[in-house]
Scaffold this active site. Structure first.
Site, PDB file in Angstrom:
ATOM      1  N   ASP A 156       0.797  -1.419  -0.106  1.00  0.00           N
ATOM      2  CA  ASP A 156      -0.054   0.087  -0.008  1.00  0.00           C
ATOM      3  C   ASP A 156       0.815   1.412   0.002  1.00  0.00           C
ATOM      4  O   ASP A 156       1.939   1.313   0.848  1.00  0.00           O
ATOM      5  CB  ASP A 156      -0.926   0.081   1.213  1.00  0.00           C
ATOM      6  CG  ASP A 156      -2.140  -0.981   1.024  1.00  0.00           C
ATOM      7  OD1 ASP A 156      -2.508  -1.218  -0.155  1.00  0.00           O
ATOM      8  OD2 ASP A 156      -2.602  -1.386   2.242  1.00  0.00           O
ATOM      9  N   ASP A 192     -16.133  11.682   7.026  1.00  0.00           N
ATOM     10  CA  ASP A 192     -14.935  10.825   6.675  1.00  0.00           C
ATOM     11  C   ASP A 192     -14.072  10.926   7.546  1.00  0.00           C
ATOM     12  O   ASP A 192     -13.465  11.692   7.862  1.00  0.00           O
ATOM     13  CB  ASP A 192     -14.586  11.732   5.363  1.00  0.00           C
ATOM     14  CG  ASP A 192     -13.223  11.133   5.063  1.00  0.00           C
ATOM     15  OD1 ASP A 192     -12.806   9.929   5.296  1.00  0.00           O
ATOM     16  OD2 ASP A 192     -12.894  11.182   3.676  1.00  0.00           O
ATOM     17  N   GLU A 224      -7.188  12.036   5.929  1.00  0.00           N
ATOM     18  CA  GLU A 224      -7.285  13.042   4.625  1.00  0.00           C
ATOM     19  C   GLU A 224      -8.538  13.812   5.026  1.00  0.00           C
ATOM     20  O   GLU A 224      -8.574  15.250   4.736  1.00  0.00           O
ATOM     21  CB  GLU A 224      -7.318  12.363   3.437  1.00  0.00           C
ATOM     22  CG  GLU A 224      -6.118  11.623   2.900  1.00  0.00           C
ATOM     23  CD  GLU A 224      -6.023  10.242   3.592  1.00  0.00           C
ATOM     24  OE1 GLU A 224      -6.874   9.903   4.515  1.00  0.00           O
ATOM     25  OE2 GLU A 224      -5.018   9.520   3.074  1.00  0.00           O
ATOM     26  N   ALA A 259     -13.862   2.080   0.580  1.00  0.00           N
ATOM     27  CA  ALA A 259     -13.042   2.051  -0.482  1.00  0.00           C
ATOM     28  C   ALA A 259     -13.596   1.491  -1.715  1.00  0.00           C
ATOM     29  O   ALA A 259     -12.926   1.539  -2.973  1.00  0.00           O
ATOM     30  CB  ALA A 259     -12.317   0.660  -0.001  1.00  0.00           C
ATOM     31  N   ARG A 273     -14.877   5.062  -3.169  1.00  0.00           N
ATOM     32  CA  ARG A 273     -13.823   6.023  -3.063  1.00  0.00           C
ATOM     33  C   ARG A 273     -14.307   7.442  -3.053  1.00  0.00           C
ATOM     34  O   ARG A 273     -13.572   8.520  -3.412  1.00  0.00           O
ATOM     35  CB  ARG A 273     -12.844   5.910  -4.166  1.00  0.00           C
ATOM     36  CG  ARG A 273     -12.167   4.664  -4.202  1.00  0.00           C
ATOM     37  CD  ARG A 273     -11.104   4.291  -5.358  1.00  0.00           C
ATOM     38  NE  ARG A 273     -11.888   4.434  -6.417  1.00  0.00           N
ATOM     39  CZ  ARG A 273     -11.293   5.048  -7.718  1.00  0.00           C
ATOM     40  NH1 ARG A 273     -10.493   5.724  -7.364  1.00  0.00           N
ATOM     41  NH2 ARG A 273     -11.947   5.042  -8.704  1.00  0.00           N
ATOM     42  N   MET A 274     -15.502   7.690  -2.484  1.00  0.00           N
ATOM     43  CA  MET A 274     -15.979   8.961  -2.297  1.00  0.00           C
ATOM     44  C   MET A 274     -16.754   9.305  -0.765  1.00  0.00           C
ATOM     45  O   MET A 274     -17.231   8.282  -0.062  1.00  0.00           O
ATOM     46  CB  MET A 274     -17.247   9.336  -3.242  1.00  0.00           C
ATOM     47  CG  MET A 274     -16.822   9.414  -4.731  1.00  0.00           C
ATOM     48  SD  MET A 274     -18.278  10.051  -5.863  1.00  0.00           S
ATOM     49  CE  MET A 274     -19.403   8.564  -5.505  1.00  0.00           C
TER      50      MET A 274
END
EC number: 7.2.2.6
Length: 709
Positions: free
Chosen positions: A324, A361, A365, A397, A400-401
């Site tokens: 990863d 989230d 990030e 995953a 991806r948003m």
């Protein structure tokens, strides 16, 4: 703020409490382990134990036969013959005992770790939540699967589980040896907690995920103690080879006696047994089990637990590494640094939309976006719990948003933020047409090694549109390129796995020096890549920590799950890294290769040193009948008896001399297989030929000096 406050208090708590245990490195001959290994060496003389090792079983039978012959001839033989027979019998017993000692030493290191772990597995009282919502205090041994318990600051987590409510700082030093506390929280991939660890701050609600006797500590104890150890395929194959050689030499010795009798020089049983034991590969036969156990122990010293020796061997044969990007190749603290708007949209509007879409989230990030929006534009982070008009879409995953749907007066406003390809598709699916300007911004950030996250919105009265891009930056770890160069020298292919777009992935892959990359990867893509590699005859190793990594971890030949990961990930992998360091996969592969190299090197040495013992014993047996054989006595040994006795004594002592090498492992170097083979043949092949000549001669000189011969 809550997280920052909690981390501060956790650090303070950690400062006042030293770690209670760590899987510490022990000296090679720790006195406690040596004292434990000595009686174990005697217990392992049991035939049912020796039966697992055909070579040492033959030596044990030979020791019994020579002992009986010594006792039988004690009254009728000369004193010199009795001394010879007694010493041969004694050193055959020592040969078996030294082999048992090597295995007991390797096992003892694991048992010492297990004894320390048992101190962690103590009975505690748990605050179990009943179906009615009440709290009852019960012993941890009475907890069942899916029970819900509450754990507050200062309390020990009673069993393995998943946090379903709350966030806390946890002292995991009892498991990992790391004194710094870690954050555990509900949701995401940091929700797993381990029984025996201590909550330092706040309060959490935990759902029990392990049955009694099947907790992580229980499995750790079984693994490091060797209770679950079985012979690996390579060990079985090598045992078959050693058994075959033993049978060949046994037939040779058995047929030698009729020829000797026919020639008028029949040999005594003691001499024939000595010849057999010296010719069969006793060195590797004695150390084979210890090498395998020590390989698993070296993993434990690196805070990695393997479910079996098969996993360690597979690591040594791996030729594809899936790594990863975040946390392995890069530092993993990817942070938002800039909000880039498209024409007609203000940077503050992009920041506001990005912050709203990031409230649910829980990735680093996502949190950095919330902080940057506050720092740059004074946008106060809103608590998703009090936004009753909002429906949050968490990051996954697969999509991806992440995002949010806001119920406004004019209608539903939907905001999405995530990987460029995923958000662009979402825009197109809802009637929008991403502009070239967005693509140019994305390409510019990607080509510089950054990660672009596109922000888009869609309202009921219009088509979806992209409004800007969030620029994330990460840094490639220092020295990682050199590590990949080492892997390449060993013919190991490295593949970087990332959710970034191809341009970003390519830039980072080139900087890091990996052989290939998989961009915009989903869990399904990762699983498909592993299967493709395996279909091409390659062995694959990977790391993972999330539930979505579980299928790929299970499919990989070596799946290293992070201890901080979910229960599903830890159960799917065949190794668990207690430090949760993805970079350690490279060290795991090196330890696996060291295990295979050590086994091969000592096998080469064991077979090669038979040559010297042949030159010592064969001339001694028949020099009386055939004086010309004295020319083969290249070591100029004193007498036939001293020659045979020297070979038997050396055969036993060399096992003791090689125990440190078997436990520590042959020194590993990152080089090609052919270079490794040449070096080991030179050191252990040639060494196996030369060392016995010197050793047997030295023993012969000592025997003569003591007047034994």
């Amino acid at each position: 703020m809550m997280i920052a406050r909690m981390e501060t208090s956790a650090t303070a708590a950690a400062a006042t409490s030293a770690p209670r245990l760590r899987l510490a490195k022990r000296s090679l001959f720790d006195p406690m382990i040596v004292r434990s290994a000595l009686p174990q060496s005697l217990r392992k003389l049991a035939p049912r134990v020796q039966a697992r090792n055909p070579v040492m079983l033959v030596v044990l039978v030979g020791a019994v036969i020579t002992t009986l012959a010594f006792l039988r001839d004690l009254a009728s033989s000369t004193a010199q013959e009795n001394v010879f027979n007694g010493l041969v019998a004694a050193f055959l017993w020592f040969t078996v005992l030294f082999a048992n000692f090597a295995e007991a030493m390797a096992e003892g290191r694991g048992k010492a770790q297990a004894a320390a772990l048992r101190k962690v597995r103590s009975e505690t009282m748990a605050n179990r939540r009943t179906a009615a919502g009440n709290i009852e205090s019960v012993p941890s041994s009475r907890l069942d699967l899916d029970d819900v318990v509450e754990v507050s600051a200062g309390e020990t987590i009673p069993s393995d589980g998943e946090i379903i409510e709350g966030i806390a700082s946890v002292d995991e030093s009892a498991i990992t040896g790391e004194s710094a506390p870690v954050i555990r929280e509900s949701g995401g991939d940091r929700s797993a907690v381990t029984g025996g660890t201590v909550v330092l701050s706040d309060r959490i609600v935990v759902r029990i995920t392990a049955k009694q006797g099947q907790t992580f500590i229980d499995r750790m104890i079984a693994l490091v103690e060797g209770a679950a150890r079985q012979q690996t395929p390579n060990e079985i194959a090598l045992n078959i080879l050693l058994a075959g050689l033993t049978i060949i030499f046994l037939l040779a010795v058995v047929t030698l006696q009729p020829f000797a009798i026919y020639s008028g020089g029949g040999q005594r049983v003691v001499v024939l047994v000595a010849l057999l034991v010296c010719l069969i590969p006793t060195t590797i036969g004695a150390l084979l089990s210890a090498i395998g156990i020590a390989g698993m122990d070296r993993l434990v010293q690196h805070n990695v637990l393997a479910t079996s020796g098969r996993a360690v061997e597979a690591a040594g044969d791996v030729n594809t590494l899936l790594l990863d990007k975040t946390g392995t190749i890069t530092l993993g603290n990817r942070q938002a640094t800039e909000f880039v708007p498209i024409n007609g949209v203000s940077a503050e509007a992009v920041a506001d939309a990005a912050q709203l879409s990031s409230l649910a989230d829980e990735t680093p990030e996502g949190r950095s976006i919330v902080v940057l929006a506050k720092d740059e534009f004074g946008l106060r982070a809103r608590d998703e719990g009090v936004m009753s008009h909002a429906r949050f879409v968490p990051f996954t995953a697969e999509t991806r948003m992440s995002g949010v749907d806001l119920a406004e007066v004019s209608g539903i406003r939907r905001i999405r933020k995530g990987a460029a390809a995923a958000v662009m598709k979402w825009v197109r699916d809802h009637g929008g047409h991403p502009t070239e300007e967005v693509g140019a911004i994305v390409d510019g950030i990607s080509s510089g090694g950054g990660t672009p996250l596109v922000v888009a919105e869609w309202t009921d009265n219009s088509s979806a549109r992209a409004i800007g891009v969030v620029h994330l930056k990460d840094i490639v770890k220092v020295g990682i390129r050199e590590r990949f160069d080492e892997m390449r020298r060993m013919s190991i292919r490295t593949v970087m796995i990332t959710g970034d777009n191809p341009a970003t992935a390519k830039a980072i892959a080139q900087e890091a020096g990996v052989d290939d990359f998989l961009a915009e990867a989903t869990p399904e893509d990762k699983l498909a890549l592993i299967k493709r590699e395996q279909q091409g005859g390659r062995l694959v190793a990977m790391t993972g920590d999330g539930t979505n990594d579980a299928p790929a971890l299970a499919q990989a030949d070596v799946g290293v799950a992070m201890n901080t990961g979910t229960q599903a990930a830890r159960e799917a992998g065949n190794m668990v890294d207690l430090d949760s360091d993805p970079t350690k996969l490279i060290e795991v592969v090196e330890i696996g290769k060291q295990l295979l190299i050590t086994r091969g090197a000592l096998t080469t040495f064991s077979i090669a040193n038979d040559v010297a013992k042949y030159f010592a014993i064969i001339p001694a047996m028949f020099v009386g009948l055939y004086p010309v054989l004295d020319k083969l006595n290249v070591m100029a040994l004193h007498s036939p008896r001293s020659a045979i006795l020297s070979a038997v004594i050396f055969n036993a002592l060399v096992i003791v001399a090689l125990i440190p090498l078997a436990l520590r492992g042959v020194r590993f170097r990152a080089e090609s297989a052919s270079a490794m083979l040449r070096r080991n043949l030179l050191i252990y092949g040639l060494g196996g030929l030369v060392v016995p000549f010197i050793g047997i001669k030295l023993v012969d000189l000592v025997i003569v000096a003591l007047g034994v011969s």
